[in-house]
Design a protein around this motif. Structure first.
Motif, mmCIF file in Angstrom:
data_model
loop_
_atom_site.group_PDB
_atom_site.id
_atom_site.type_symbol
_atom_site.label_atom_id
_atom_site.label_comp_id
_atom_site.label_asym_id
_atom_site.label_seq_id
_atom_site.Cartn_x
_atom_site.Cartn_y
_atom_site.Cartn_z
ATOM 1 N N ARG A 1 0.821 -1.193 0.000
ATOM 2 C CA ARG A 1 0.000 0.000 0.000
ATOM 3 C C ARG A 1 0.856 1.244 0.000
ATOM 4 N NH1 ARG A 1 -0.710 1.695 5.543
ATOM 5 N NH2 ARG A 1 0.437 0.325 6.958
ATOM 6 N N ALA B 1 -8.109 3.087 0.398
ATOM 7 C CA ALA B 1 -7.158 2.035 0.744
ATOM 8 C C ALA B 1 -7.261 0.895 -0.259
ATOM 9 C CB ALA B 1 -7.441 1.516 2.146
ATOM 10 N N GLU C 1 0.085 -1.298 -4.599
ATOM 11 C CA GLU C 1 0.002 0.149 -4.679
ATOM 12 C C GLU C 1 1.277 0.736 -4.093
ATOM 13 O OE1 GLU C 1 -3.650 2.885 -3.628
ATOM 14 O OE2 GLU C 1 -2.497 2.478 -1.793
ATOM 15 N N SER D 1 -1.020 2.064 -8.847
ATOM 16 C CA SER D 1 -2.095 1.457 -8.065
ATOM 17 C C SER D 1 -2.765 0.368 -8.888
ATOM 18 C CB SER D 1 -3.124 2.503 -7.641
ATOM 19 O OG SER D 1 -3.786 3.029 -8.780
#
Length: 830
Positions: free
Chosen positions: A653, A673, A680, A698
């Motif tokens: 992330r 999120a 990501e 992403s």
């Protein structure tokens, strides 16, 4: 040549590792033929339509002649089967003039090899796989590059007989692919390339790509070829299919690899009993799907059964795996019984199995590894494995990839299949020899020049470049760095090379009051600037390094560099954990650096007094997994760091942190999120008139990794932007972004599939917006001047006046392109 900077993506957030092993699944060269323009003149120009029009030229100057040169790539090996057969290895040799020649190497014992070029239609040929059909040896690959790339086949009709090129214009051309899921009838792109060949009772079968889509060919004897439309339709019906292996067995033809299902990579098997009618083996679903990722990298036929090898991931790291089947239809659950001896360095990627072979004479041998260590295993049943120790040098060397294996009797040959790294070892009755450790017919290992930072100071561009020199013997790679400058992007001067940068890597440059600052660190064997448990020349752990340069009576700005003062503990030396300095930003007169300390984001600050001090962790409550800052930027009163993190589940992330002056930090929120398992990352940031802008990659539709942008007004709350042009592109993360008024330019690329060692291809992604990010369009980069003989990529972008400047590499050599804007813009469409 595969750049170390392409190793970030799905690879477990190895931002600081920056390795030369591959982490992508089967990227293919799709760039067109290189140019031969004399130094000092543009190589060629290319224009783009509408108000996005630039006339691009690659710059050729002596200062840019760094990296590249003569080298070779090993792509396939077969063992002798019958008396009179030889060991055969195939691959590609490149020259200092960017020519590429498909090559065959032969050996009677696996230790002494002879090279022979394959017949070529032009200056760009590649050999990518080899198989035996009776007494014939068949090699497949490609001729040409880019949209003109064509599939290619060569045949030797008997031991010792010369190879001849097969001419089959209709089957080898880059004709349109069959329409299927995600494929339009007007789909265009690269050319045609053959990647894997297998032979058996049904004949010869080949997998590859045509215009970027999966393709299959068939031949009874290698002389005449047919595209297998049904096979292509079945394979391309899946999301992002990767065919990594082909086997012709007694009960049919089998292909294996991976597909994307939502956020997961699933193993996939396709089969045909007659070679014409194909289907996906849905009965294997239970073995190759479920929580996390499952990837098949290779497949071997053992009697009437099969063994598949690859990797699984249910947490942050990949684990080696194997599966067995009695018939190719019913498969066992994954076995992770692959013992691994400890190695001096560690990494966050994990281990994969890259290749397996049923040794002529009995037994299975598999190879694979991680960025820190390559490994060899043997097995009698395909489920329980025993590790075979490599010799000391290869066993402890980082930055290489065991991707090829062949065996006969008591002899096993293994090889590195990464572009520009011809490493081959032979095990004869338990005694290993590194065949390519000295002068050999495979050619020298390559040199890579990798741009890492491009900044402007008082109208002059400064470019930081890391240089990796691969040693002939494994474990003898060396790193250094250099700084170049230019007033216009077309004429370049080498300002600094080696000296204080010897043995180091540079991650970032920053204009500061009175000069320039640079951030980086000592490079360990794998390229990481501070691998745990790895000591430097003095016996201390490698440390982060910060440098400064200023103009003086004896030198111009950027010529003389001084390492920053500080105690060893300040930068992670001595007994402190090793650290990496990855990014720089300036807040007023203060300079802030961010980096990593044993997978934790940390910072330093210099308030102008000349000394740096550590400010500790950026995140007081870090996630369970590693956190790496990749970029930094600052407004009048706020400094921001952005990067990537990983928790206990698969995926990664984007992360961000903010601080008033670089002393005390707080974690920022990043929305939306990502779904667990998605990939990501933020790779950098900069300030705009409205706050802060971050860039990276992403998850897009069908599991693609798309370019991505985030915005924040104050650096504490970030929101990912909905950019229509990026959605479903799958072009990888944005690696750099430059602004000039309302004209914004971005470069993207990088592989995003599970770790393999496939040869690199073109990763040139270039985007432009003429309305401050409102509308983006991708600029075409398939043709000259973006092409190379083997591969090309872009890393950094900036402006010199109204001209755009892009820095990257072509076949390992430093490359700079200059784009001159069109005189009369027209309106944007779409």
């Amino acid at each position: 040549m595969r750049s170390a900077r392409r190793m970030v993506g799905l690879c477990g957030v190895v931002v600081a590792t920056l390795l030369t092993t591959a982490c992508g699944g089967n990227p293919h060269p799709r760039a067109s033929a290189p140019t031969t323009t004399p130094p000092g003149t543009p190589a060629a120009t290319a224009t783009t339509p509408g108000d996005l029009a630039y006339s691009w030229a690659r710059v050729h100057e002596p200062a840019l002649s760094v990296g590249g040169g003569a080298t070779a790539t090993i792509a396939g090996i077969v063992a002798p089967v019958d008396p009179g057969d030889s060991w055969v290895a195939v691959g590609t040799r490149t020259t200092s003039s960017d020519d590429a020649t498909a090559t065959v190497w032969t050996s009677s014992d696996g230790a002494t090899w002879t090279a022979r070029p394959l017949p070529a239609e032009g200056p760009l040929t590649q050999a990518r796989s080899v198989a035996r059909l009776g007494t014939n040896t068949v090699v497949v690959g490609s001729n040409g590059a880019g949209s003109r790339q064509r599939a290619a086949v060569w045949i030797s009709k008997g031991p010792g007989r010369p190879f001849q090129a097969v001419v089959d214009a209709s089957a080898f051309a880059a004709s349109p692919v069959p329409v299927g899921k995600g494929i339009s009838s007007g789909d265009t792109g690269g050319g045609a390339v053959m990647d894997h060949v297998a032979a058996g009772a049904l004949g010869l079968f080949v997998s590859g790509l045509v215009q970027g889509r999966a393709a299959m060919w068939y031949s009874t004897n290698g002389a005449r070829w047919t595209r297998l439309a049904d096979a292509e339709k079945v394979v391309d019906a899946a999301d992002q299919p990767e065919v990594n292996a082909l086997v012709v067995a007694p009960n049919g033809v089998w292909a294996a690899g991976s597909v994307v299902d939502g956020t997961d990579h699933d193993g996939a098997v396709w089969t045909s009993t007659d070679g014409i009618h194909w289907s996906k083996v849905d009965s294997a679903k239970r073995a190759f799907t479920g929580d996390g990722d499952h990837v098949i990298e290779d497949l071997a036929s053992v009697g009437t059964g099969f063994v598949a090898v690859g990797a699984v991931r249910t947490g942050p790291e990949w684990m080696p795996a194997s599966w067995i089947s009695p018939d190719g239809l019913s498969w066992s659950e994954a076995s992770e019984s692959f013992p691994m001896t400890p190695v001096p360095a560690t990494d966050d990627v994990g281990t994969t199995v890259s290749a397996v072979t049923d040794v002529v004479g009995g037994g299975l041998v598999a190879v694979g590894g991680s960025p820190s260590a390559q490994r060899v295993w043997t097995s009698s049943d395909g489920l329980s494995w025993t590790e075979i120790a490599l010799p000391a040098g290869p066993a402890t060397a980082g930055g290489w990839h065991l991707g090829l294996v062949a065996g006969a009797g008591t002899t096993t040959v293994v090889a590195d299949d990464v572009v520009g790294e011809p490493h081959l070892l032979v095990d004869s009755a338990g005694a290993w020899k590194e065949v390519t450790g000295t002068a050999n017919p495979f050619g020298p290992a390559g040199v890579e020049a990798m741009p890492t930072s491009l900044v402007s100071d008082d109208g002059r561009l400064y470019l930081a470049v890391d240089v990796l020199s691969h040693g002939a013997a494994l474990g003898h790679d060396s790193w250094s760095a250099m700084v170049l400058s230019s007033a216009d992007g077309s004429s370049w001067t080498l300002e600094a090379s080696g000296g204080p940068f010897a043995g180091h890597r540079l991650h970032a440059l920053l204009p500061v009051t009175g000069g320039l600052a640079a951030a980086g660190g000592q490079a360990g064997p794998s390229g990481r600037t501070g691998p745990p448990n790895q000591t430097g020349p003095s016996g201390q752990a490698p440390a982060a390094t910060l440098w400064s340069s200023s103009a003086s009576a004896s030198s111009l700005l950027g010529q003389a560099w001084v390492a920053a003062a500080g105690t060893p503990a300040t930068f992670g030396g001595g007994s402190s954990p090793p650290e990496d300095a990855l990014a720089l930003a300036r807040v007023g007169l203060d300079v802030v650096a961010v980096g990593s300390e044993q997978d934790q984001a940390v910072g330093w600050v210099n308030t102008g007094a000349g000394a740096w001090r550590a400010t500790g962790a950026l995140d007081t409550s870090p996630a369970l997994g590693p956190e790496f800052p990749e970029g930094a930027c600052a407004g009048p009163d706020t400094v921001v760091a952005v990067g990537t993190g990983q928790g206990g589940a698969p995926g990664q992330r984007a992360l961000a942190w903010s601080s008033p002056r670089g002393d005390s930090w707080q974690a920022a929120s990043v929305t939306p999120a990502p779904t667990p398992g998605e990939q990501e990352r933020m790779t950098g940031c900069l300030t705009t008139g409205n706050g802060f802008l971050a860039y990276g990659g992403s998850a897009g539709p069908a599991g693609t990794t798309d370019p991505a942008l985030w915005q924040s007004s104050d650096g504490t709350n970030w929101t990912r932007q909905d950019v229509t042009a990026f959605s479903g592109e799958g072009g990888g993360a944005v690696t750099d972004l430059a602004l000039r008024g309302t004209t914004w330019l971005a470069v993207s690329g990088g592989v995003t599939s599970p770790p393999t060692g496939a040869s690199a291809g073109s990763t040139v992604g270039l985007w432009r917006s003429s309305d401050a990010g409102g509308v983006w369009q991708q600029l075409p980069t398939v043709a000259t001047p973006w092409s190379g003989a083997i591969d090309s990529q872009v890393d950094e972008v900036g402006f010199a006046g109204t001209s755009a400047v892009v820095a990257g590499q072509v076949d390992g050599q430093l490359a700079v392109w200059v784009g001159t804007p069109a005189a009369t813009p027209t309106s944007t469409s779409g």
